[in-house]
Design a protein around this motif. Structure first.
Motif, PDB file in Angstrom:
ATOM      1  N   SER A 291     -18.023  13.923  25.867  1.00 42.39           N
ATOM      2  CA  SER A 291     -17.028  12.933  25.482  1.00 42.39           C
ATOM      3  C   SER A 291     -16.780  13.030  23.985  1.00 42.39           C
ATOM      4  O   SER A 291     -17.706  13.263  23.195  1.00 42.39           O
ATOM      5  CB  SER A 291     -17.498  11.520  25.833  1.00 42.39           C
ATOM      6  OG  SER A 291     -16.529  10.548  25.460  1.00 42.39           O
ATOM      7  N   ALA A 292     -15.533  12.850  23.599  1.00 42.64           N
ATOM      8  CA  ALA A 292     -15.156  12.781  22.185  1.00 42.64           C
ATOM      9  C   ALA A 292     -13.808  12.088  22.124  1.00 42.64           C
ATOM     10  O   ALA A 292     -13.267  11.660  23.131  1.00 42.64           O
ATOM     11  CB  ALA A 292     -15.089  14.172  21.552  1.00 42.64           C
ATOM     12  N   GLY A 293     -13.248  11.981  20.936  1.00 42.42           N
ATOM     13  CA  GLY A 293     -11.965  11.297  20.749  1.00 42.42           C
ATOM     14  C   GLY A 293     -12.162   9.934  20.133  1.00 42.42           C
ATOM     15  O   GLY A 293     -11.547   9.585  19.141  1.00 42.42           O
ATOM     16  N   GLU A 294     -13.033   9.142  20.736  1.00 42.00           N
ATOM     17  CA  GLU A 294     -13.526   7.904  20.152  1.00 42.00           C
ATOM     18  C   GLU A 294     -14.969   7.767  20.615  1.00 42.00           C
ATOM     19  O   GLU A 294     -15.406   8.470  21.531  1.00 42.00           O
ATOM     20  CB  GLU A 294     -12.708   6.696  20.612  1.00 42.00           C
ATOM     21  CG  GLU A 294     -11.368   6.575  19.928  1.00 42.00           C
ATOM     22  CD  GLU A 294     -10.820   5.157  19.980  1.00 42.00           C
ATOM     23  OE1 GLU A 294     -10.520   4.614  18.902  1.00 42.00           O
ATOM     24  OE2 GLU A 294     -10.687   4.605  21.081  1.00 42.00           O
ATOM     25  N   ALA A 295     -15.707   6.867  19.995  1.00 40.38           N
ATOM     26  CA  ALA A 295     -17.102   6.684  20.379  1.00 40.38           C
ATOM     27  C   ALA A 295     -17.195   6.131  21.796  1.00 40.38           C
ATOM     28  O   ALA A 295     -16.407   5.283  22.203  1.00 40.38           O
ATOM     29  CB  ALA A 295     -17.804   5.759  19.397  1.00 40.38           C
ATOM     30  N   LEU A 296     -18.165   6.606  22.536  1.00 43.02           N
ATOM     31  CA  LEU A 296     -18.360   6.209  23.926  1.00 43.02           C
ATOM     32  C   LEU A 296     -19.212   4.941  23.992  1.00 43.02           C
ATOM     33  O   LEU A 296     -20.338   4.931  23.497  1.00 43.02           O
ATOM     34  CB  LEU A 296     -19.068   7.331  24.695  1.00 43.02           C
ATOM     35  CG  LEU A 296     -19.352   7.077  26.178  1.00 43.02           C
ATOM     36  CD1 LEU A 296     -18.077   7.243  26.988  1.00 43.02           C
ATOM     37  CD2 LEU A 296     -20.436   8.033  26.674  1.00 43.02           C
ATOM     38  N   PRO A 297     -18.704   3.869  24.601  1.00 44.14           N
ATOM     39  CA  PRO A 297     -19.536   2.665  24.741  1.00 44.14           C
ATOM     40  C   PRO A 297     -20.791   2.956  25.560  1.00 44.14           C
ATOM     41  O   PRO A 297     -20.742   3.672  26.567  1.00 44.14           O
ATOM     42  CB  PRO A 297     -18.613   1.688  25.474  1.00 44.14           C
ATOM     43  CG  PRO A 297     -17.218   2.160  25.166  1.00 44.14           C
ATOM     44  CD  PRO A 297     -17.333   3.657  25.092  1.00 44.14           C
ATOM     45  N   ALA A 298     -21.911   2.405  25.121  1.00 41.93           N
ATOM     46  CA  ALA A 298     -23.184   2.649  25.799  1.00 41.93           C
ATOM     47  C   ALA A 298     -23.111   2.266  27.267  1.00 41.93           C
ATOM     48  O   ALA A 298     -23.677   2.942  28.137  1.00 41.93           O
ATOM     49  CB  ALA A 298     -24.297   1.876  25.087  1.00 41.93           C
ATOM     50  N   GLU A 299     -22.405   1.168  27.555  1.00 43.81           N
ATOM     51  CA  GLU A 299     -22.298   0.699  28.932  1.00 43.81           C
ATOM     52  C   GLU A 299     -21.702   1.763  29.848  1.00 43.81           C
ATOM     53  O   GLU A 299     -22.166   1.958  30.978  1.00 43.81           O
ATOM     54  CB  GLU A 299     -21.420  -0.560  28.960  1.00 43.81           C
ATOM     55  CG  GLU A 299     -21.176  -1.144  30.335  1.00 43.81           C
ATOM     56  CD  GLU A 299     -22.334  -2.007  30.822  1.00 43.81           C
ATOM     57  OE1 GLU A 299     -22.250  -2.474  31.971  1.00 43.81           O
ATOM     58  OE2 GLU A 299     -23.314  -2.189  30.067  1.00 43.81           O
ATOM     59  N   ILE A 300     -20.705   2.483  29.353  1.00 42.40           N
ATOM     60  CA  ILE A 300     -20.034   3.502  30.163  1.00 42.40           C
ATOM     61  C   ILE A 300     -20.960   4.704  30.362  1.00 42.40           C
ATOM     62  O   ILE A 300     -21.079   5.247  31.471  1.00 42.40           O
ATOM     63  CB  ILE A 300     -18.712   3.942  29.510  1.00 42.40           C
ATOM     64  CG1 ILE A 300     -17.776   2.735  29.321  1.00 42.40           C
ATOM     65  CG2 ILE A 300     -18.026   5.025  30.338  1.00 42.40           C
ATOM     66  CD1 ILE A 300     -17.472   1.973  30.583  1.00 42.40           C
ATOM     67  N   GLY A 301     -21.619   5.136  29.290  1.00 39.64           N
ATOM     68  CA  GLY A 301     -22.540   6.262  29.405  1.00 39.64           C
ATOM     69  C   GLY A 301     -23.667   5.996  30.384  1.00 39.64           C
ATOM     70  O   GLY A 301     -24.010   6.841  31.219  1.00 39.64           O
TER      71      GLY A 301
END
Length: 514
Positions: A291-301
């Motif tokens: 993932s890239a583009g914006e930071a990935l929310p921990a909840e989604i990861g």
């Protein structure tokens, strides 16, 4: 011409044929009737481009713009340009005619390659471009222009011209999350540099990998995912032509069964929301996601890992640096952080006066690495402000933890102070998306009755969720997660958020409309 040639096409295309691996598949198209391309076919077809350019008066170092979907012709044109010494300029396929006019005028492109599906968008401005000599249409009716397939077939394959690794190879235009795009000029050596760093040392790309990238080839992240990284090791990429909706991505995964999947946080969030409680078909061969583009929310990861059993390697890159330079890595993942510097890169955080900041303090991220762009085309002041010797300013605010990991705080122009303390929009957004009814959120500064800046949130709800009575609950939710003073004083419930084609939220549009 051998590996001593600094032309990137020598390494990524010709090398595989020279080593007897020309029969390996390089690209496959998703969907019924999708075509495929071996490395030998790519070398041959790309080799015909030099003859095409010569017949049509396009010379070395001239620019050739590409408004091309993710299809077999994209790598043929891109590598064909490099083999011939012409400068390809891949453009966002989702722009308006007005934007294309600005970019084509700015780049002074002499040739344009355009997918037939996109010709109606760009057709009205073609007569307004004095530098544009030839238009090549891919597929379908050429509408009075040149049919690319016919023109390519007329030529004989030729070799790759000698080039220095330090000379300009291609341009990319910045995605324009904060306004008018800039032409970013990259050299031949930068492509191999990203493959040697992130591709080899984080992804661990292998010859048996099949990469599926929702992120398109026209921008830096997708170019690395679906071309540079698999091609460096003789692997393959599946090209997905349409816009990447969750349903279409699930279908593509079920069809090609990728080993590596590359997306953006917005897409991962939408896919997780639709998965239910089981991993979709096509994930059984997955060994890694990016993932890239914006930071990935921990909840989604965390949710993605729970459903698929596969981690998402979240990192940060930029058009100026060509790909990811700060990242989590397999076996070293902390969701909610952007990880550490990719081997081969160095990063530091500085305050407004250029002084380095310590752990726990917020500073602008600067990066030093081998894939930095030469400059911005025709924008000297912006080049001087961004490229400071070996260091490139990213425009991103970060905080470094005590254990050396980097936590995204927002764009430099997105940050604001509440009660004299910096507030990270991303931190508040990440708190909001942990609420079970929230799909996406974006936070900007909004002045209250006293003229003081306070957080304002724009929230997209999950299907079936109701906004009735939710504003107060979300405010309390944020207070409990990240602190009482950071909660959004105002919450707008919206159908969607304005984004660039790379999935970045355009907060400047939210600020303008606030």
């Amino acid at each position: 011409m051998g590996q001593q040639n600094g032309n990137a096409a020598s390494y990524f295309v010709d090398r595989h044929v020279d080593e007897g691996q020309g029969g390996r598949t390089a690209f496959v198209e998703c969907g019924a009737g999708g075509r495929s391309l071996t490395y030998a076919q790519l070398a041959s077809e790309a080799g015909r481009m030099a003859d095409l350019f010569q017949r049509h008066g396009i010379s070395r170092e001239d620019r050739a713009a590409m408004i091309v979907l993710d299809q077999i012709e994209f790598p043929v044109i891109f590598w064909g340009c490099l083999k011939a010494g012409v400068i390809p300029v891949p453009l966002n396929t989702l722009l308006s005619a007005d934007y294309y006019e600005i970019i084509l005028t700015d780049s002074r492109a002499k040739a344009l390659f355009v997918s037939n599906e996109l010709l109606p968008t760009v057709a009205p401005i073609l007569g307004k471009l004095p530098d544009l000599r030839k238009v090549f249409v891919i597929g379908g009716e050429s509408e009075g222009h040149l049919a690319f397939a016919d023109e390519l077939a007329k030529g004989e394959p030729s070799g790759t011209i000698a080039a220095s690794a330090d000379e300009c190879a291609f341009w990319l235009y910045s995605s324009g999350s904060t306004g008018r795009p800039k032409g970013v000029r990259h050299v031949h050596g930068s492509l191999k540099a990203t493959a040697d760093t992130f591709g080899a040392q984080v992804l661990g790309a292998r010859g048996d990998d099949l990469v599926l990238s929702a992120a398109k080839l026209f921008f830096a992240y997708g170019l690395g995912n679906a071309m540079t990284f698999p091609m460096a090791v003789g692997g393959a990429a599946a090209l997905f032509k349409a816009r990447p909706t969750p349903a279409d991505m699930f279908a593509a995964m079920a069809e090609v069964k990728p080993t590596i999947f590359c997306g953006v946080p917005t897409l991962y969030a939408a896919m997780v929301a639709q998965m239910g409680d089981a991993a979709p078909a096509g994930t059984e061969r997955l060994r890694l996601c990016v993932s890239a583009g914006e930071a990935l929310p921990a909840e989604i990861g965390n949710r993605w890992k729970a459903l698929t059993g596969v981690d998402i390697v979240d990192g940060v890159g930029s058009t100026e640096m060509l790909h990811i330079f700060l990242s989590n890595a397999p076996g070293n993942i902390v969701y909610g952080t952007s990880g550490v510097a990719v081997p081969g890169y160095a990063v530091r955080l500085v305050d407004e006066e250029g002084r380095e900041v310590g752990p726990g303090e917020v500073g602008e991220l600067l990066v030093d690495g081998p894939s930095a762009a030469e400059n911005y085309w025709n924008q000297r002041d912006k080049s001087r402000a961004t490229f400071e010797g070996r260091w490139t300013r990213t425009g991103d605010k970060y905080e470094r933890t005590e254990d050396g990991r980097y936590v995204y705080c927002g764009r430099t122009d997105d940050m604001f102070k509440v009660s004299g303390i910096w507030v990270s929009p991303f931190e508040v957004e990440q708190a909001l998306v942990t609420h079970p009814d929230v799909l996406e959120a974006a936070v900007v500064a909004d002045r209250d009755e006293a003229g003081l800046e306070k957080p304002r949130a724009f929230v997209v709800l999950k299907n079936g969720a109701s906004a009735d009575g939710l504003e107060g609950a979300l405010k309390e939710h944020v207070k409990a997660k990240v602190g009482a003073w950071k909660y959004p004083r105002r919450i707008d419930f919206v159908a969607d958020l304005p984004k660039t084609a790379t999935g970045k939220v355009q907060r400047f549009k939210l600020r303008e409309g606030a």
